[in-house]
Write an enzyme that holds these catalytic residues in place. Structure first.
Site, PDB file in Angstrom:
ATOM      1  CG  ASP A   1      34.316  75.088  29.819  1.00  0.00           C
ATOM      2  OD1 ASP A   1      35.042  76.039  29.439  1.00  0.00           O
ATOM      3  OD2 ASP A   1      33.149  74.933  29.429  1.00  0.00           O
ATOM      4  N   GLY A   2      35.873  76.889  32.110  1.00  0.00           N
ATOM      5  CA  GLY A   2      35.429  77.973  32.984  1.00  0.00           C
ATOM      6  C   GLY A   2      36.517  78.887  33.497  1.00  0.00           C
TER       7      GLY A   2
ATOM      8  N   GLY B   1      38.288  81.258  31.903  1.00  0.00           N
ATOM      9  CA  GLY B   1      38.083  82.639  31.465  1.00  0.00           C
ATOM     10  C   GLY B   1      36.914  83.303  32.171  1.00  0.00           C
TER      11      GLY B   1
ATOM     12  CD1 TRP C   1      36.649  81.069  39.446  1.00  0.00           C
ATOM     13  CD2 TRP C   1      38.493  82.238  38.935  1.00  0.00           C
ATOM     14  NE1 TRP C   1      37.336  81.297  40.623  1.00  0.00           N
ATOM     15  CE2 TRP C   1      38.473  82.016  40.326  1.00  0.00           C
ATOM     16  CE3 TRP C   1      39.548  82.947  38.390  1.00  0.00           C
ATOM     17  CZ2 TRP C   1      39.474  82.478  41.175  1.00  0.00           C
ATOM     18  CZ3 TRP C   1      40.546  83.423  39.221  1.00  0.00           C
ATOM     19  CH2 TRP C   1      40.502  83.183  40.600  1.00  0.00           C
TER      20      TRP C   1
ATOM     21  CG  HIS D   1      43.546  80.428  30.808  1.00  0.00           C
ATOM     22  ND1 HIS D   1      42.670  79.396  30.585  1.00  0.00           N
ATOM     23  CD2 HIS D   1      43.205  81.410  29.927  1.00  0.00           C
ATOM     24  CE1 HIS D   1      41.842  79.722  29.597  1.00  0.00           C
ATOM     25  NE2 HIS D   1      42.153  80.935  29.185  1.00  0.00           N
TER      26      HIS D   1
ATOM     27  CD  GLU E   1      37.642  72.011  17.545  1.00  0.00           C
ATOM     28  OE1 GLU E   1      37.817  71.262  16.551  1.00  0.00           O
ATOM     29  OE2 GLU E   1      37.865  71.653  18.723  1.00  0.00           O
ATOM     30  CG  ASN E   2      40.584  75.892  22.863  1.00  0.00           C
ATOM     31  OD1 ASN E   2      40.950  75.093  23.729  1.00  0.00           O
ATOM     32  ND2 ASN E   2      39.320  76.262  22.752  1.00  0.00           N
TER      33      ASN E   2
ATOM     34  NE  ARG F   1      32.307  71.619  28.795  1.00  0.00           N
ATOM     35  CZ  ARG F   1      32.440  71.906  27.514  1.00  0.00           C
ATOM     36  NH1 ARG F   1      32.231  70.974  26.594  1.00  0.00           N
ATOM     37  NH2 ARG F   1      32.798  73.114  27.121  1.00  0.00           N
TER      38      ARG F   1
ATOM     39  CB  VAL G   1      31.409  65.177  24.437  1.00  0.00           C
ATOM     40  CG1 VAL G   1      30.362  64.431  25.246  1.00  0.00           C
ATOM     41  CG2 VAL G   1      31.015  65.193  22.968  1.00  0.00           C
TER      42      VAL G   1
ATOM     43  CD  GLU H   1      28.331  55.509  33.877  1.00  0.00           C
ATOM     44  OE1 GLU H   1      27.469  56.300  34.286  1.00  0.00           O
ATOM     45  OE2 GLU H   1      28.067  54.512  33.180  1.00  0.00           O
TER      46      GLU H   1
END
Length: 249
Positions: free
Chosen positions: A27-28, A30, A32, A44, A74-75, A195, A202, A214
């Site tokens: 994640d992150g 976009g 960034w 990406h 969902e993307n 993540r 999640v 974990e």
């Protein structure tokens, strides 16, 4: 060969050294790029470079199985430009990394519902899976058009069909049976889910498989995530006590 879920590490026995399974919600990308005033797709592309570095480092980190959440069910809600750009990036990654993966013993799989992907990308996925099927040094799985709930729904439909066909009875259904109908039937359950980007959800990722995993949530954006970052996380993971529902004696 189908992975024996009933005998895998993480049920009663500690994980086998060298067989660590780490799953990552990348994640992150976009954010960034936007933080630098760049289009989201630049992030990406940078994220894809991080995938290569992490895969290369897996043997030294003790990771044999690496599962990456690349595109969720969902993307599709994102802009058409971003979705098309991501699909192009996936195809480009497969073509660009094919020789490297074959040379370095990486087996590439894709999990998720492929039916919504265009025919060319589906064909490319089948090709790279066949090309790397005999590799066993690192098992890389990419979750593409994947959602944990969708996966369970698809597995349930398949089981119902087999019950109707008489090849499966209701009495035979157990947690191991369900696992054999999931996209990850050939993989051990993850030991650790990471993540990036500071989010603490999640996000519909490996809902069944990560029951005893974990979790680590790091503020690092995925394009800044390095093998050294993973190494630090794994050091912390190594001292965690995994009880799997039991108590310390």
């Amino acid at each position: 060969m189908m992975f024996d879920k009933s005998a895998q590490p993480g049920r009663e026995d500690p994980a086998t050294p060298g067989a660590l399974h780490v799953a990552v919600i990348m994640d992150g990308n976009g954010r960034w790029a936007q933080n630098r005033g760049w289009p989201r797709l630049v992030g990406h592309r940078k994220g894809a470079e991080r995938v290569r570095k992490l895969v290369e480092a897996c043997p030294d980190l003790g990771i044999r199985y690496l599962t990456l959440y690349a595109f969720s069910t969902e993307n599709w809600k994102r802009s058409t430009e971003e979705v098309l750009g991501l699909m192009t990036l996936f195809a480009r990654y497969i073509r660009r990394e094919a020789d490297r993966m074959k040379r370095e013993g990486v087996r590439l799989r894709f999990i998720g519902d492929r039916t919504r992907l265009d025919d060319d990308l589906q064909a490319l996925i089948r090709w790279i899976e066949a090309e790397t099927a005999e590799n066993d040094r690192v098992h890389l799985s990419v979750a593409l058009n994947y959602g944990g709930r969708d996966e369970i729904v698809r597995a349930t439909r398949a089981m119902v069909q087999d019950v109707a066909a008489g090849t499966l009875s209701a009495e035979q259904i157990s947690d191991a049976t369900i696992s054999r109908y999931l996209d990850t039937r050939d993989l051990p359950d993850p030991d650790l889910v990471v993540r990036t980007s500071g989010e603490t959800r999640v996000s519909n990722f490996l809902l069944w498989q990560a029951a005893y995993a974990e979790y680590v949530f790091t503020p690092t954006l995925w394009p800044d995530f390095t093998p050294a970052t993973m190494g630090t996380i794994l050091k912390d993971f190594a001292v965690r006590e995994r009880r799997f529902g039991g108590v310390k004696t």
